[in-house]
Enzyme design. Structure first.
Site, short mmCIF file in Angstrom:
data_model
loop_
_atom_site.label_atom_id
_atom_site.label_comp_id
_atom_site.label_asym_id
_atom_site.label_seq_id
_atom_site.Cartn_x
_atom_site.Cartn_y
_atom_site.Cartn_z
N TYR A 78 4.45 20.15 2.67
CA TYR A 78 5.37 19.59 3.66
C TYR A 78 6.06 20.76 4.37
O TYR A 78 5.44 21.79 4.59
CB TYR A 78 6.34 18.61 2.98
CG TYR A 78 6.93 17.61 3.94
CD1 TYR A 78 6.12 16.82 4.75
CD2 TYR A 78 8.30 17.47 4.04
CE1 TYR A 78 6.66 15.92 5.64
CE2 TYR A 78 8.86 16.56 4.93
CZ TYR A 78 8.03 15.78 5.73
OH TYR A 78 8.57 14.89 6.62
N LYS A 118 -13.28 -4.72 0.20
CA LYS A 118 -14.15 -3.95 1.08
C LYS A 118 -13.82 -2.46 0.97
O LYS A 118 -14.71 -1.61 0.93
CB LYS A 118 -13.95 -4.42 2.52
CG LYS A 118 -15.04 -3.99 3.46
CD LYS A 118 -16.27 -4.84 3.26
CE LYS A 118 -17.33 -4.60 4.31
NZ LYS A 118 -18.38 -5.61 4.28
#
Length: 407
Positions: free
Chosen positions: A56, A111
């Protein structure tokens, strides 16, 4: 970040109403789905302040600035090139119909984990609270910078055709409606092997497709692309032909490139002497119609859970029988296609998925069967570990050959 296949559990013993016994206390499907079927995990450690400063701020700023200067670097320094958006509006969900976006989420999660399990591709389920085609297109276009590809899922016809076409026109990443093209790829692969088994080629065959929805139209297009002898498509009103004056624009286009024999009338009439029946519509085909097909015919009855022709009946007349069910041989299962197709497209950073890439996927899938070809084995199992690598390599090579690969 990567989508991780997990099987979360909860210690809760109450349902949302706080009293009755929870559904998952007696139904294993609910037990498996509690908490969802997937999560997000980090691919880098955050163990101390040095790790934090790289993952970060301030380290991330250097990467952001580099991407701002050279936008293509996003593929190298983010997850973009390895993640697919699985997008639905919940209008045509697994035979359940229009059940809405929230109810579609278990399927979209499923999926996504199939992408990961069978193709090594991360995927994010996105269920949209709109059924307006233009709103869906605009939403996906705005989300597209985060993804390397878009898999459209369980969107009803005929809107699915328009949505896919408009997204393909506006995006430079692969857009693939699996209900159309995944089904078509696997069907063609099985058909190639069935023809090989019986000493024929696809060009020797006359096929009849029951169903002019998403799957039926895509299968017809792919069979024509593959050189089928002839193919006719039937909807509820009979064979789609140029003589009919009740056709939608999609069906008018379909009539223009199918049915060279000029057949009219019912599905049952069209099956007389046909070499192939492909069912993607539900309903029931009378045994007499199956009996009227040519000797050595193929019956691919793919409606779930009830095939258009029960395998016991089909085997009386057909040389090869396939269904969409896992409890019969020769399952026509989309999971054989879409993970490898996207893996190959992402691998070469393809700008789209072409017809040539789909044909290459079907040929690679058919080739996996090899010398083990038999009447009850014209298509491999989804758990055959050779499938995804073969499809991935073929699709990547086809993308390069067709000039849509960017690396």
């Amino acid at each position: 970040m990567a989508a991780e296949i997990v099987n979360p559990r909860s210690d809760s013993n109450t349902d949302q109403d706080g009293g009755a016994e929870p559904l998952d206390s007696f139904d294993p499907a609910f037990a498996l789905h509690r908490g969802g079927k997937m999560a997000v995990q980090a691919t880098v450690p955050i163990r101390d302040k040095d790790d934090l400063s790289l993952a970060y701020t301030p380290g991330v700023a250097r990467v952001c600035t580099a991407i701002a200067d050279q936008p293509d670097l996003v593929h190298d320094y983010t997850w973009k090139s390895s993640v697919v958006a699985v997008v639905t509006d919940g209008t045509a969900v697994l035979g359940l119909g229009d059940i809405g976006p929230e109810a579609s989420l278990p399927v979209m999660e499923g999926k996504a984990i199939l992408f990961k399990q069978f193709g090594g591709v991360d995927a994010v389920p996105i269920a949209l609270a709109t059924t307006d085609a233009d709103e869906i297109v605009e939403t996906v276009v705005r989300l597209a910078p985060s993804f390397g590809g878009v898999n459209l899922e369980d969107i009803s016809a005929p809107r699915c055709f328009e949505i896919e076409r408009k997204l393909q026109e506006r995006l430079d990443i692969p857009v693939f409606h699996d209900d159309q093209h995944g089904t078509a790829v696997v069907t063609l692969a099985a058909l190639r092997n069935a023809a090989r088994l019986t000493g024929r080629s696809v060009g020797d065959l006359r096929a009849v497709i029951s169903g002019a929805g998403a799957a039926g139209v895509a299968i017809a297009k792919m069979l024509v692309e593959a050189g089928i002898g002839d193919v006719a498509v039937a909807d509820r009103k009979g064979v789609v032909s140029r003589e009919r004056d009740d056709l939608t624009p999609v069906k008018r286009e379909l009539a223009g490139f199918t049915n060279k024999a000029g057949l009219t009338g019912s599905l049952e009439e069209a099956l007389s002497g046909a070499d192939v029946f492909i069912g993607v519509s539900g309903g029931t085909v009378p045994e007499a119609a199956v009996a009227s097909m040519a000797k050595g015919a193929f019956v691919f009855a793919m409606a779930n859970p009830t095939p258009e022709v029960h395998p016991e009946i089909a085997h009386k007349y057909a040389a090869v029988v396939a269904t969409g069910r896992s409890d019969f041989p020769n399952q026509i299962n989309n999971v054989l296609a879409f993970p490898g197709i996207f893996a190959g497209a992402l691998q070469v950073r393809a700008s789209r998925i072409t017809e040539g890439m789909k044909i290459a996927a079907a040929e690679a899938l058919a080739a996996v069967v090899g010398d083990d070809l038999a009447a009850d084995y014209v298509i491999p199992s989804p758990f055959d570990e050779r499938v995804a690598p073969a499809v991935t390599a073929a699709v990547a090579a086809a993308a390069r050959a067709e000039g849509v690969a960017r690396r």
